[in-house]
Design a protein around this motif. Structure first.
Motif, mmCIF file in Angstrom:
data_model
loop_
_atom_site.group_PDB
_atom_site.id
_atom_site.type_symbol
_atom_site.label_atom_id
_atom_site.label_comp_id
_atom_site.label_asym_id
_atom_site.label_seq_id
_atom_site.Cartn_x
_atom_site.Cartn_y
_atom_site.Cartn_z
ATOM 1 N N MET A 73 0.533 -1.352 0.521
ATOM 2 C CA MET A 73 0.249 -0.060 0.027
ATOM 3 C C MET A 73 1.146 1.124 0.040
ATOM 4 O O MET A 73 1.796 1.217 0.135
ATOM 5 N N LYS A 74 0.104 2.833 -0.600
ATOM 6 C CA LYS A 74 1.249 3.878 -0.047
ATOM 7 C C LYS A 74 1.189 4.031 0.750
ATOM 8 O O LYS A 74 0.259 4.205 1.661
ATOM 9 N N ARG A 75 2.164 4.386 1.451
ATOM 10 C CA ARG A 75 2.471 5.806 2.772
ATOM 11 C C ARG A 75 3.180 6.427 2.500
ATOM 12 O O ARG A 75 3.997 7.032 2.216
ATOM 13 N N ARG A 76 2.247 7.483 2.964
ATOM 14 C CA ARG A 76 2.940 8.640 2.965
ATOM 15 C C ARG A 76 3.568 9.255 3.925
ATOM 16 O O ARG A 76 3.528 8.518 5.801
ATOM 17 N N GLY A 77 4.730 9.556 3.450
ATOM 18 C CA GLY A 77 5.828 10.758 4.392
ATOM 19 C C GLY A 77 6.270 11.863 4.455
ATOM 20 O O GLY A 77 6.304 12.908 3.339
ATOM 21 N N ARG A 78 6.607 12.123 4.954
ATOM 22 C CA ARG A 78 7.446 14.228 5.167
ATOM 23 C C ARG A 78 8.854 14.364 5.722
ATOM 24 O O ARG A 78 8.996 13.234 6.624
ATOM 25 N N HIS A 110 12.322 7.418 4.432
ATOM 26 C CA HIS A 110 12.380 7.380 6.162
ATOM 27 C C HIS A 110 11.187 7.265 6.721
ATOM 28 O O HIS A 110 10.814 6.612 7.169
ATOM 29 N N ASP A 111 11.092 8.691 6.586
ATOM 30 C CA ASP A 111 9.420 8.882 7.759
ATOM 31 C C ASP A 111 8.112 8.147 6.925
ATOM 32 O O ASP A 111 7.422 7.594 7.605
ATOM 33 N N ALA A 112 7.602 7.819 5.807
ATOM 34 C CA ALA A 112 7.190 7.247 5.484
ATOM 35 C C ALA A 112 7.108 5.488 5.149
ATOM 36 O O ALA A 112 6.254 4.572 6.204
ATOM 37 N N VAL A 113 8.074 4.387 5.363
ATOM 38 C CA VAL A 113 8.662 3.768 5.461
ATOM 39 C C VAL A 113 9.843 3.002 6.704
ATOM 40 O O VAL A 113 9.972 1.993 6.355
ATOM 41 N N GLU A 122 7.142 16.570 1.021
ATOM 42 C CA GLU A 122 5.870 15.302 0.818
ATOM 43 C C GLU A 122 5.805 14.065 -0.631
ATOM 44 O O GLU A 122 5.780 14.339 -1.471
ATOM 45 N N VAL A 123 6.073 12.376 0.380
ATOM 46 C CA VAL A 123 6.063 11.244 -0.830
ATOM 47 C C VAL A 123 4.858 10.648 -0.080
ATOM 48 O O VAL A 123 4.798 10.398 1.144
ATOM 49 N N ASP A 124 4.885 10.084 -0.896
ATOM 50 C CA ASP A 124 3.872 8.051 -1.478
ATOM 51 C C ASP A 124 4.650 7.896 -1.242
ATOM 52 O O ASP A 124 5.732 7.769 -2.716
ATOM 53 N N VAL A 125 5.141 6.062 -0.788
ATOM 54 C CA VAL A 125 6.072 5.244 -1.186
ATOM 55 C C VAL A 125 4.885 3.923 -1.421
ATOM 56 O O VAL A 125 4.667 3.750 -0.222
ATOM 57 N N ALA A 130 15.850 15.998 1.666
ATOM 58 C CA ALA A 130 14.358 16.085 2.426
ATOM 59 C C ALA A 130 13.066 14.998 1.199
ATOM 60 O O ALA A 130 12.546 14.715 2.211
ATOM 61 N N ILE A 131 13.866 14.505 0.519
ATOM 62 C CA ILE A 131 12.588 13.379 0.073
ATOM 63 C C ILE A 131 13.288 12.392 0.438
ATOM 64 O O ILE A 131 12.716 11.481 1.401
#
Lengths: 340, 163
Positions: free
Chosen positions: A1-6, A304-307, A191-194, A298-299
């Motif tokens: 699933m997609k996980r969001r992180g900042r 790291h924040d997401a996954v 802000e990313v989706d992984v 930042a990305i």
């Protein structure tokens, strides 16, 4: 699933190196019709530096930007410039252009002062006029003063100047010193989706806050920041020169060297921080290269924040991100089995 | 050599070309229309984009003989002596281009989109520009400009329906 992180990253960047001579020079000529001509050795590559230099000269002379005719990058006619490099044009060449315009203005003030019955330092420029400070109704058109300077006083309003951030060698013992004239600062948040099943990273949004001194042209600053972020996105996720064993690049083309398209580009919000550098032209520093410094960090922090994985080699391709996620899961599985 | 006759920016043009000549080379070298750029020459960068019968095409990937009898629009066909095309004007107003090399292709891709879909979403604009690479700008101000042209068109249509 997609996980969001900042993720967030901060940077500083130096402007105006001082470890060796780093001069720019400029010539400004005020014409009898109230326009001006600027000679500069620097090069326009689309970043807008000639617009910025015209704005600086126009501001110093109290005329419109469109009234400044810029002659640039011609070794036959223009002064040598260290180059449109190192994010130095606004700061170093801009200072030279402002100083040259100031010298031409001084000649105009010397001509205008007796006509207006005041001392030259009681004069200022505004809206194509030379006027008495505090008494704007007592004024002369800048073109008329330029004509008189040439035709009556025999002192045409020309100015030439150079600017060189004071050269200062570093201490050979300690390596300490002042290697640059000034510094700029920035913070970017990504802000990313992984996708944790494929490792695919999508950068959704980047907020970029930049101190570039006083922005001479905010629209051009935004253009530089947006462009820098696209380069940062490529650096973080896509762009990689691949070499064979003989050192020959195996992807010297845009089919296999992947760079961001309009679909890869996140939404960008640019925030220009209020700032003034007294050593820059009208408080300006610079903005070119600094724009892509913080983006990749930042990305990667957002990934790291997401996954929860740290990818430590760029670009963070889907393969690398997925491998890192898999390794982390294996590690967690082992811990689970060991009951820790 | 093969004879090709096509319409370029509303004008009938004829040329005699060798079979391997691309539409891009015909435009640039025979007709002197150098607005369309030769970038990668293999269809990756989009700098050569032109419209053929209303669709955006990489002119480096189309043979000149394939354009025989067709209607081609290049960047030179957009502005008149009196005024820029709204896309060109908005690109200028918003500082959408920097070095400008990708500009003719990007603007033609945007025109092909708006001709077909005058009120695109941001996603549709990004999709339409995805075949045009830009190294300078990050595309943001281009997308903004295309949206502004679409918005102006929408306002015009609304005003027209009221009147």
């Amino acid at each position: 699933m997609k996980r969001r992180g900042r993720g967030i990253a901060c940077m500083w960047y130096p402007i105006g190196f001082t470890v060796s001579a780093n001069p720019s020079a400029a010539v400004v000529k005020v014409n009898e019709d109230g326009t001006a001509t600027l000679l500069t050795g620097t090069v326009e590559t689309g970043q807008g530096s000639l617009t910025i230099l015209a704005q600086i000269v126009a501001q110093e002379l109290g005329i419109a930007t469109d009234d400044v005719h810029v002659v640039s990058a011609d070794t036959d006619t223009t002064p040598m410039d260290t180059g449109a490099i190192a994010s130095r044009t606004t700061y170093v060449t801009g200072n030279a252009a402002r100083l040259a315009a100031e010298k031409a203005k001084k000649i105009l003030f010397d001509v205008a002062a007796p006509l207006l019955g005041v001392k030259p330092d009681h004069l200022e420029v505004s809206d194509h006029k030379i006027q008495i400070k505090g008494f704007p109704s007592r004024s002369l058109h800048i073109g008329d003063v330029a004509e008189r300077a040439r035709g009556v006083n025999g002192d045409p309003p020309l100015g030439s100047a150079s600017f060189n951030p004071a050269t200062a060698a570093l201490d050979p013992e300690t390596g300490q010193g002042k290697p640059f004239a000034t510094y700029v600062y920035a913070t970017q948040i990504a802000e990313v989706d992984v996708d944790d099943e494929t490792g695919e990273v999508e950068v959704l949004r980047v907020v970029a806050s930049h101190d570039c001194g006083t922005p001479i042209n905010p629209m051009l600053v935004e253009g530089q920041v947006e462009g820098g972020i696209s380069m940062g996105v490529g650096f973080a996720l896509e762009e990689e020169m691949l070499f064979d064993a003989n050192g020959r690049q195996i992807n010297p083309n845009l089919t296999n060297y992947i760079m961001p398209t309009s679909l890869d580009m996140p939404k960008v919000e640019v925030d220009i921080v209020d700032s003034y550098d007294p050593t820059g032209p009208f408080g300006a520093k610079g903005v070119g290269e600094p724009t892509c410094v913080a983006t990749a960090a930042a990305i990667l922090n957002a990934i790291h924040d997401a996954v929860g994985v740290r990818v430590t080699s760029l670009p963070a391709t889907s393969e690398k991100v997925y491998a890192a996620i898999k390794a982390k899961r294996a590690q967690e599985g082992k811990r689970l089995a060991a009951g820790t | 050599m093969a004879k090709v006759t096509l319409t370029v920016n509303g004008e009938a043009r004829t040329a005699s070309v060798s079979p391997e000549t691309t539409l891009l080379r015909l435009l640039r070298e025979e007709f002197g229309l150098t607005g369309s750029k030769l970038g990668c020459d293999v269809g990756d960068c989009g700098a050569c984009t032109v419209m053929v019968d209303g669709k955006s095409v990489n002119s480096c990937l189309m043979l000149a003989v394939q354009a025989d009898g067709r209607d081609v629009v290049t960047i030179e066909g957009l502005a008149t002596m009196e005024r820029l095309h709204p896309l060109q004007q908005l690109f200028e107003d918003k500082g959408s281009l920097q070095c400008g090399f990708c500009g003719p292709g990007i603007i033609i891709s945007a025109k092909a989109l708006l001709d077909e879909n005058p009120d695109p979403t941001e996603e549709e604009i990004r999709d339409a520009l995805a075949g045009n690479l830009c190294r300078c700008t990050g595309y943001s101000k281009m997308i903004e400009a295309v949206r502004a042209v679409a918005r102006a068109g929408r306002d015009e249509r609304t005003a027209g329906s009221v009147a």
